[in-house]
Scaffold this motif. Structure first.
Motif, PDB file in Angstrom:
ATOM      1  N   GLY A 138     -57.440-104.977  21.762  1.00 11.24           N
ATOM      2  CA  GLY A 138     -58.735-105.627  21.931  1.00 11.24           C
ATOM      3  C   GLY A 138     -59.927-104.709  22.070  1.00 11.24           C
ATOM      4  O   GLY A 138     -61.049-105.191  22.268  1.00 11.24           O
ATOM      5  N   ARG A 139     -59.722-103.405  21.963  1.00  8.58           N
ATOM      6  CA  ARG A 139     -60.832-102.467  22.043  1.00  8.58           C
ATOM      7  C   ARG A 139     -60.750-101.482  20.881  1.00  8.58           C
ATOM      8  O   ARG A 139     -59.669-101.169  20.377  1.00  8.58           O
ATOM      9  N   ILE A 140     -61.920-100.978  20.480  1.00  9.48           N
ATOM     10  CA  ILE A 140     -61.946 -99.919  19.475  1.00  9.48           C
ATOM     11  C   ILE A 140     -61.555 -98.615  20.151  1.00  9.48           C
ATOM     12  O   ILE A 140     -62.199 -98.176  21.103  1.00  9.48           O
ATOM     13  N   ALA A 141     -60.484 -98.006  19.645  1.00 17.81           N
ATOM     14  CA  ALA A 141     -59.957 -96.782  20.242  1.00 17.81           C
ATOM     15  C   ALA A 141     -60.265 -95.542  19.425  1.00 17.81           C
ATOM     16  O   ALA A 141     -60.088 -94.422  19.909  1.00 17.81           O
ATOM     17  N   GLY A 142     -60.726 -95.715  18.187  1.00 14.10           N
ATOM     18  CA  GLY A 142     -60.989 -94.560  17.338  1.00 14.10           C
ATOM     19  C   GLY A 142     -61.365 -95.000  15.938  1.00 14.10           C
ATOM     20  O   GLY A 142     -61.840 -96.119  15.732  1.00 14.10           O
ATOM     21  N   GLY A 143     -61.129 -94.118  14.965  1.00 17.98           N
ATOM     22  CA  GLY A 143     -61.464 -94.414  13.585  1.00 17.98           C
ATOM     23  C   GLY A 143     -60.419 -93.855  12.642  1.00 17.98           C
ATOM     24  O   GLY A 143     -59.503 -93.139  13.055  1.00 17.98           O
ATOM     25  N   TRP A 144     -60.575 -94.169  11.364  1.00 24.21           N
ATOM     26  CA  TRP A 144     -59.633 -93.666  10.367  1.00 24.21           C
ATOM     27  C   TRP A 144     -60.371 -93.438   9.041  1.00 24.21           C
ATOM     28  O   TRP A 144     -61.513 -93.852   8.872  1.00 24.21           O
TER      29      TRP A 144
ATOM     30  N   THR B 290     -64.630-113.446  31.414  1.00 22.27           N
ATOM     31  CA  THR B 290     -64.711-111.995  31.514  1.00 22.27           C
ATOM     32  C   THR B 290     -64.457-111.317  30.168  1.00 22.27           C
ATOM     33  O   THR B 290     -63.887-111.913  29.242  1.00 22.27           O
ATOM     34  N   ALA B 291     -64.851-110.069  30.095  1.00 18.91           N
ATOM     35  CA  ALA B 291     -64.581-109.278  28.901  1.00 18.91           C
ATOM     36  C   ALA B 291     -63.075-109.136  28.686  1.00 18.91           C
ATOM     37  O   ALA B 291     -62.598-109.146  27.544  1.00 18.91           O
ATOM     38  N   GLU B 292     -62.327-109.012  29.768  1.00 19.18           N
ATOM     39  CA  GLU B 292     -60.869-108.900  29.653  1.00 19.18           C
ATOM     40  C   GLU B 292     -60.275-110.139  28.994  1.00 19.18           C
ATOM     41  O   GLU B 292     -59.393-110.049  28.135  1.00 19.18           O
ATOM     42  N   ALA B 293     -60.770-111.321  29.395  1.00 21.03           N
ATOM     43  CA  ALA B 293     -60.272-112.560  28.796  1.00 21.03           C
ATOM     44  C   ALA B 293     -60.652-112.637  27.322  1.00 21.03           C
ATOM     45  O   ALA B 293     -59.864-113.117  26.488  1.00 21.03           O
ATOM     46  N   ARG B 294     -61.820-112.190  26.970  1.00 20.49           N
ATOM     47  CA  ARG B 294     -62.239-112.200  25.563  1.00 20.49           C
ATOM     48  C   ARG B 294     -61.359-111.275  24.731  1.00 20.49           C
ATOM     49  O   ARG B 294     -60.970-111.612  23.608  1.00 20.49           O
ATOM     50  N   ARG B 295     -61.041-110.107  25.288  1.00 21.32           N
ATOM     51  CA  ARG B 295     -60.173-109.178  24.550  1.00 21.32           C
ATOM     52  C   ARG B 295     -58.764-109.750  24.401  1.00 21.32           C
ATOM     53  O   ARG B 295     -58.110-109.534  23.378  1.00 21.32           O
ATOM     54  N   ALA B 296     -58.295-110.487  25.403  1.00 20.63           N
ATOM     55  CA  ALA B 296     -56.960-111.077  25.324  1.00 20.63           C
ATOM     56  C   ALA B 296     -56.882-112.120  24.209  1.00 20.63           C
ATOM     57  O   ALA B 296     -55.836-112.297  23.583  1.00 20.63           O
TER      58      ALA B 296
ATOM     59  N   TYR C 238     -66.010-104.639  23.721  1.00 21.34           N
ATOM     60  CA  TYR C 238     -64.873-104.077  22.977  1.00 21.34           C
ATOM     61  C   TYR C 238     -65.143-102.673  22.439  1.00 21.34           C
ATOM     62  O   TYR C 238     -64.300-102.092  21.763  1.00 21.34           O
ATOM     63  N   LEU C 239     -66.334-102.103  22.740  1.00 17.59           N
ATOM     64  CA  LEU C 239     -66.682-100.786  22.228  1.00 17.59           C
ATOM     65  C   LEU C 239     -67.380 -99.967  23.295  1.00 17.59           C
ATOM     66  O   LEU C 239     -68.384-100.409  23.861  1.00 17.59           O
ATOM     67  N   ASP C 240     -66.853 -98.797  23.582  1.00 18.32           N
ATOM     68  CA  ASP C 240     -67.518 -97.859  24.470  1.00 18.32           C
ATOM     69  C   ASP C 240     -68.780 -97.363  23.766  1.00 18.32           C
ATOM     70  O   ASP C 240     -68.712 -96.773  22.684  1.00 18.32           O
ATOM     71  N   THR C 241     -69.932 -97.613  24.366  1.00 17.19           N
ATOM     72  CA  THR C 241     -71.191 -97.256  23.709  1.00 17.19           C
ATOM     73  C   THR C 241     -71.292 -95.756  23.418  1.00 17.19           C
ATOM     74  O   THR C 241     -72.045 -95.355  22.528  1.00 17.19           O
ATOM     75  N   GLY C 242     -70.549 -94.940  24.151  1.00 15.14           N
ATOM     76  CA  GLY C 242     -70.579 -93.505  23.901  1.00 15.14           C
ATOM     77  C   GLY C 242     -69.996 -93.118  22.551  1.00 15.14           C
ATOM     78  O   GLY C 242     -70.232 -92.008  22.063  1.00 15.14           O
TER      79      GLY C 242
END
Length: 389
Positions: free
Chosen positions: A329-335, A9-15, A305-309
């Motif tokens: 494990g996910r992209i939450a924003g930018g800097w 699963t995607a969850e396992a990959r992020r872990a 790991y990335l919301d396509t939006g």
């Protein structure tokens, strides 16, 4: 009856992602070499990316340590290889990357430049060979030299060619950079210490030792196995995209590994046997990764790991990712780095108080790492532009 394939699963990959890519506090590396080995290769199109990718993954981040590895110990080497992209990778692995990817890139680079020189300047293969020997002799005599110094020693390098003739963006550059780039792609010369700070893109050049000859098929299988160890499970399309191989070469290389077939959310994939085990729950982690960092650039399929939006905010028009903020494990924003040196962040949704504190702490650590150095990504994205204003 065919046995059902394991579903990952995607969850396992992020872990798995944080510990494997040295992004959790407990797994940060001690040396730049350890970071490069774990990730196979570090993107180096932007010179600053290498330093910031290593800084995000080392406990005591130091630009001097990476400079030691690159320019003193030569335990890391910068080379044009997978999908015609500049990478920094462990020196002991360079012959594999050369045989698996760089050699074919070098052939195309030489042929492309030879064609332009022949059509526009009237020079043939004999001229190319003589100029090459003159450059190598000049570089050997100097020990190291800038492109400008080599052009003074070998005046033929100052010849100009026309690019995009008749277009509003027509240019007439010297052949210096392209000629040296071909010699570097062939492993004849290498980039030494840059002029200016660690973020500079103007390098000195030195003569390089040629890579040992390896069989291309065996090298591709080894590169595919290394990729899967760092980025697996992954799809065939992921491997093909990351390496720049043809589909036939990709499938052949995968067949030469110990990978087993698995099912991923985006379809059939490949995993090494040790990746079939359920990963332990990792400790919470945050990371501020630079533009073109190897983690977000490791897969063609990124939905897990990335919301396509948010893609339009984080990528430029040609698909290069800008600086990104990661949370578990996910992209939450930018800097971005502002002109005064401060690192500022933006998250797309509420990530909670613990995450906000961790992001602020990491931004402070990165601001301290930058010191007086100012960096602007070569490939600018909408969010980075707004934050750095």
């Amino acid at each position: 009856m065919t046995a059902a394939r394991r579903k990952i699963t995607a969850e396992a990959r992020r872990a798995r992602l944080g510990p494997r890519h040295l992004l959790t506090p407990a797994t940060r590396a001690g040396t730049p070499e350890e970071v490069a080995r774990r990730l196979v290769a570090l993107h180096a199109t932007d010179p600053a990316t290498v330093f910031l990718s290593v800084a995000a993954r080392t406990a005591d981040a130091s630009a001097a340590e990476l400079e030691r590895a690159l320019y003193e110990d030569h335990s890391l080497v910068r080379m044009l290889c997978m999908r015609r992209t500049m990478f920094v990778l462990p020196t002991e692995f360079a012959p594999v990357a050369d045989a698996a990817a760089a050699r074919a890139v070098a052939v195309r680079e030489r042929a492309g430049l030879a064609k332009v020189i022949g059509e526009q300047l009237g020079h043939d293969a004999a001229w190319f060979a003589a100029t090459q020997e003159a450059v190598l002799a000049a570089l050997a005599a100097r020990g190291e030299a800038t492109a400008a110094q080599l052009a003074d020693d070998v005046p033929d390098l100052k010849a100009q060619i026309v690019q995009a003739a008749g277009k509003p963006y027509e240019a007439r550059p010297r052949i210096t950079s392209r000629f040296l780039g071909v010699l570097a792609a062939e492993g004849r010369i290498r980039r030494g210490r840059p002029l200016g700070s660690w973020a500079s893109s103007q390098f000195r050049w030195t003569v390089a030792e040629p890579h040992p000859e390896l069989a291309a098929d065996e090298a591709r299988a080894e590169l595919a196995a290394r990729y899967l160890d760092a980025f697996g499970p992954a799809t065939t399309e992921d491997v093909k995209w990351w390496t720049g191989w043809t589909l036939t070469d990709t499938r052949k290389a995968l067949a030469g590994t110990e990978a087993v077939d698995v099912d991923l959310d985006e379809g059939p994939g490949h995993a090494l046997p040790h990746q079939l085990e359920e990963p332990p729950t990792p400790e919470p982690w945050v990371a501020l990764l630079p533009a073109l960092d190897p983690t977000p650039m490791g897969w063609r399929h990124r939905d897990w790991y990335l919301d396509t939006g948010h893609k339009a905010e984080l990528f430029d028009k040609t698909g290069n990712i800008g600086p990104s903020v990661w949370w578990n494990g996910r992209i939450a924003g930018g800097w971005a780095q502002r002109p005064d040196g401060e690192v500022v962040t933006h998250v797309f949704a509420d990530v909670g108080a613990d995450a906000r504190r961790a992001i602020e702490a990491e931004a402070g650590r990165l601001t301290e790492y930058f010191g007086d150095v100012r960096v602007r990504p070569s490939f600018r994205t909408p969010l980075e532009r707004r934050l750095s204003a």
